[in-house]
Design a protein around this motif. Structure first.
Motif, PDB file in Angstrom:
ATOM      1  N   THR A  26       0.837  -1.203   0.000  1.00  0.00           N
ATOM      2  CA  THR A  26       0.000   0.000   0.000  1.00  0.00           C
ATOM      3  C   THR A  26       0.870   1.251   0.000  1.00  0.00           C
ATOM      4  N   ASP A  27       1.887   1.249   0.864  1.00  0.00           N
ATOM      5  CA  ASP A  27       2.757   2.418   0.954  1.00  0.00           C
ATOM      6  C   ASP A  27       3.496   2.671  -0.361  1.00  0.00           C
ATOM      7  N   ALA A  28       3.987   1.591  -0.968  1.00  0.00           N
ATOM      8  CA  ALA A  28       4.748   1.742  -2.206  1.00  0.00           C
ATOM      9  C   ALA A  28       3.858   2.301  -3.315  1.00  0.00           C
ATOM     10  N   LEU A  29       2.635   1.767  -3.386  1.00  0.00           N
ATOM     11  CA  LEU A  29       1.711   2.226  -4.418  1.00  0.00           C
ATOM     12  C   LEU A  29       1.317   3.678  -4.189  1.00  0.00           C
ATOM     13  N   ARG A  30       1.028   4.019  -2.947  1.00  0.00           N
ATOM     14  CA  ARG A  30       0.612   5.385  -2.636  1.00  0.00           C
ATOM     15  C   ARG A  30       1.715   6.370  -3.005  1.00  0.00           C
TER      16      ARG A  30
END
Lengths: 473, 473
Positions: A26-30
């Protein structure tokens, strides 16, 4: 591990930026959307494709997508996949379902597995805590009996005998911090005794399978039909005519009173057959009685453990009856297992004040009162669900017995994924049945939703039901 | 498994009549005395001999003997061994030390490892529980962040930085149900990463070694001298000139601030050396800071973790500062370990209400107040112990720093076992140093007592000290 990411130029570090893969993803995508490396309107790979490429579970990807849709970074439209939002600017997390939703969740929550937390009896629990604190002997605050406090084991033995027909004395009750803790201990003991395979039902929770596998056992799915799950060696011939992995199992894990998630009950002939199997082979039955207090159409089926306490481990928790956050569970063990489980460190994980509070809660009758109220609340919700579906989604059939905290909604074949996606678009978090399927299950795949109708607080239930009806075909 | 028992005609079923070997052995012995199969006056084998014959730990036998002495079935006289009592009739368990002693214990208790449970701040804890229950969001009662509640992780990060010099943010704090729980998780993670050896100090708790070994690692003792424990590969040559097992270790377990049980502190040059070892080899240091708040002669040495948070896991608990029964502990993890520990199931064992209560206790200042009061109480006890020994047992030397909840009393060579026996005769439960020795430790054996002066309640402390002085040579 990077094919589809290379396409987007996303620099994916799954090295821990937070706990677990989901958060890392999630963090990487965000970050990729925030910095513009993923341009507005970009179509993301399907969760299935991305999961396969990354070698991770599809649910992890689907959850990360759902979080980012809720946060406004991505959009999901039925039929057009998941895309980077056109104006991907951060917006506050959705909070429509109540004042205390955690960030990044969808506003309506029908994820199964959690009771209505807003109805937790705080005042009664505090009262029981005060009594427990006032009456606890000093020695209770020390390192104590690894099985747990005698007050709680005595109260549980009486309660389980009265309500679930469990045969035990307090000596064979071991307190644990929930079903997962008990399952881990039992899997470790089974492994140390030479067991290598635990047979499981064809549908269940992947986190439970993970626990078993971390202890060095493999899980093998059993056959399943209208009568419930078959014991090892007793089902119909496997499709290829070969021996099943499960036939070599030393132990089986079952939900006899209410299969999760399928919602069926283990029929009397199957109850007898599985106990016969255990006696004949020296096998062990792990009975996960996770929601045994909640049956709406009749008295619940008693615990399988009553058929033979020497071959059945009974496991229960306060996670559905009160709240998972209490981390309170219990096992009733055959004498032959007691020493091994205790030597494995069993029972040392639960705070004594919580134990004494639960003992007080049970013996004072507060537990019964709370369960009665919860049973009425959930029964009404289930009735409302069945009624709403009959009029608004006639193609959807509610299956399983009238029990527990969830219902299974059978969908037209091939529609499960699109309905889950449509639900997310309605701001509704729910799970399809497929996420619970054992990877090697032999039963034909079914399209269905597993609806946790107990999950929302009262004031949000009607809105969640309405969102569900809108999402259904 | 029955030689000496055959002598007595004792039918020993260690199959579970209760949890663990100790209880099985105690029950079997009691039954043998009660039924007359062990006649009055019979001399029992030494605990060492019986343990060897049964293939069990000597402490288990010694504990069973001590229980039965306390219950009146056996008698122990200095110099004449343990015998069946002449008039072996059941008598009520000794209760002199307080109204709530558990049955079968000796009246005076100086077993190390437990704080004064009678001084547990019940009223303040209840107040914190009320506040926690009143302010907890509903979602806190669900399955939550596997690391634990953010309120507690935030409070711990601030407290540990202020009091112990730990460098962390709340994201890297994981709540666990005590040191044993944390150690198990870390050992499992280390094993899954390929580690096979955990280096340990030459003295420590056997239950901790058991936990590590159940996770598939072996423990290997490190060299130890006046500067403290040496890191792997850096000690003096081993007596045989061979490589030590510990030199291959992937991780070390240390008590840098106050070695348990020896009572020393890891000197600055050794602190630097062990961190150097970790950086050079990619090794991991597990820092067990079990009683870091209790130092009486100066400010305590700060956490080793501060030297390099990337290579040190800091572990602490409320077991010494408040009470072991709370089952509250915490780990501060290097980023490289966080995901693995969480995926291993870390942090899911602790009830949220206890977590929120501890957070409230920390942020309100109640924790500081309690620790200050406890520090003063234990300091006075330690001073009284040192003073009493100086005048009444001049051959006995108190070693180790002025810190913690226990003192090490060096005895004349060859006297430890007889002093422990004499203590039991005085109704005094305590442990010799030898029970904490790693089976393969290279340091010369020392005769000493490990006296837990924090254990008795205030009203029983003077009596326990008096009994100790009478038992000493």
């Amino acid at each position: 591990m990077a094919k589809p990411w290379a396409t987007f130029g996303v620099d994916l570090h799954l090295a821990p930026t937070g706990p677990g893969l989901r958060r890392g993803l999630t963090d990487a995508l965000r970050e990729a959307v925030r910095t513009g490396r993923l341009a507005p309107g970009t179509l993301l790979p399907s969760s299935r494709a991305l999961a396969a490429d990354l070698g991770i579970a599809r649910n992890t990807v689907a959850d990360a997508y759902a979080d980012l849709v809720a946060e406004g970074w991505l959009t999901a439209r039925q039929g057009s996949g998941t895309r980077v939002a056109d104006h991907a600017v951060p917006r506050p997390p959705a909070r429509a379902a109540g004042p205390h939703r955690s960030p990044g969740r969808l506003p309506h929550d029908l994820i199964p597995g959690t009771p209505d937390l807003a109805s937790f009896p705080r005042a009664a629990w505090l009262k029981a805590t005060r009594r427990a604190l006032n009456s606890a002997p000093n020695e209770a605050l020390g390192y104590g009996d690894p099985r747990g406090r005698p007050e709680l084991r005595t109260a549980l033995a009486a309660y389980l005998a009265r309500v679930r027909g469990v045969r035990t004395d307090p000596e064979r009750v071991v307190v644990c911090s929930g079903f997962a803790d008990g399952l881990r201990l039992l899997a470790e003991v089974l492994h140390s005794r030479g067991a290598r395979t635990l047979a499981v039902e064809p549908y269940g929770l992947d986190v439970h399978r993970d626990i078993v596998e971390r202890a060095g056992l493999r899980t093998a799915p059993l056959p399943y039909d209208d009568l419930g799950t078959s014991p090892p060696g007793a089902g119909p011939a496997s499709p290829g005519g070969t021996t099943r992995d499960a036939d070599d199992a030393h132990a089986v894990l079952l939900n006899p009173a209410h299969q999760f998630p399928l919602g069926g009950v283990l029929r009397p002939e199957r109850r007898a057959a599985v106990v016969d199997w255990a006696r004949r082979t020296g096998g062990l039955i792990l009975e996960d009685d996770y929601d045994g207090e909640f049956r709406y159409d009749r008295q619940p089926v008693g615990a399988l453990q009553d058929l033979d306490p020497d071959y059945v481990v009974y496991l229960g928790t306060a996670s559905k009856s009160l709240a998972p956050g209490l981390r309170l569970g219990w096992m009733v063990l055959p004498p032959s297992l007691l020493t091994d489980v205790v030597d494995q460190g069993g029972g040392r994980s639960v705070g004594v004040l919580e134990q004494l509070t639960l003992a007080e809660f049970l013996t004072s009758g507060a537990y019964d009162r709370h369960v009665r109220a919860a049973r009425l609340r959930y029964r009404r919700r289930r009735d409302a669900l069945v009624e709403a579906l009959a009029s608004r989604a006639p193609d959807v059939r509610v299956t399983g017995i009238a029990a527990g905290l969830h219902a299974v909604l059978r969908l037209p074949p091939g529609t499960e994924e699109s309905v889950v996606r449509a639900a997310a678009w309605q701001g509704l978090a729910l799970h399809g049945l497929s996420r619970f399927r054992h990877p090697r299950a032999e039963v034909p795949p079914l399209d269905a939703l597993v609806v946790g109708y107990a999950t929302p607080p009262d004031h949000a239930w009607t809105g969640a039901l309405e969102a569900l009806c809108r999402a259904l075909p």
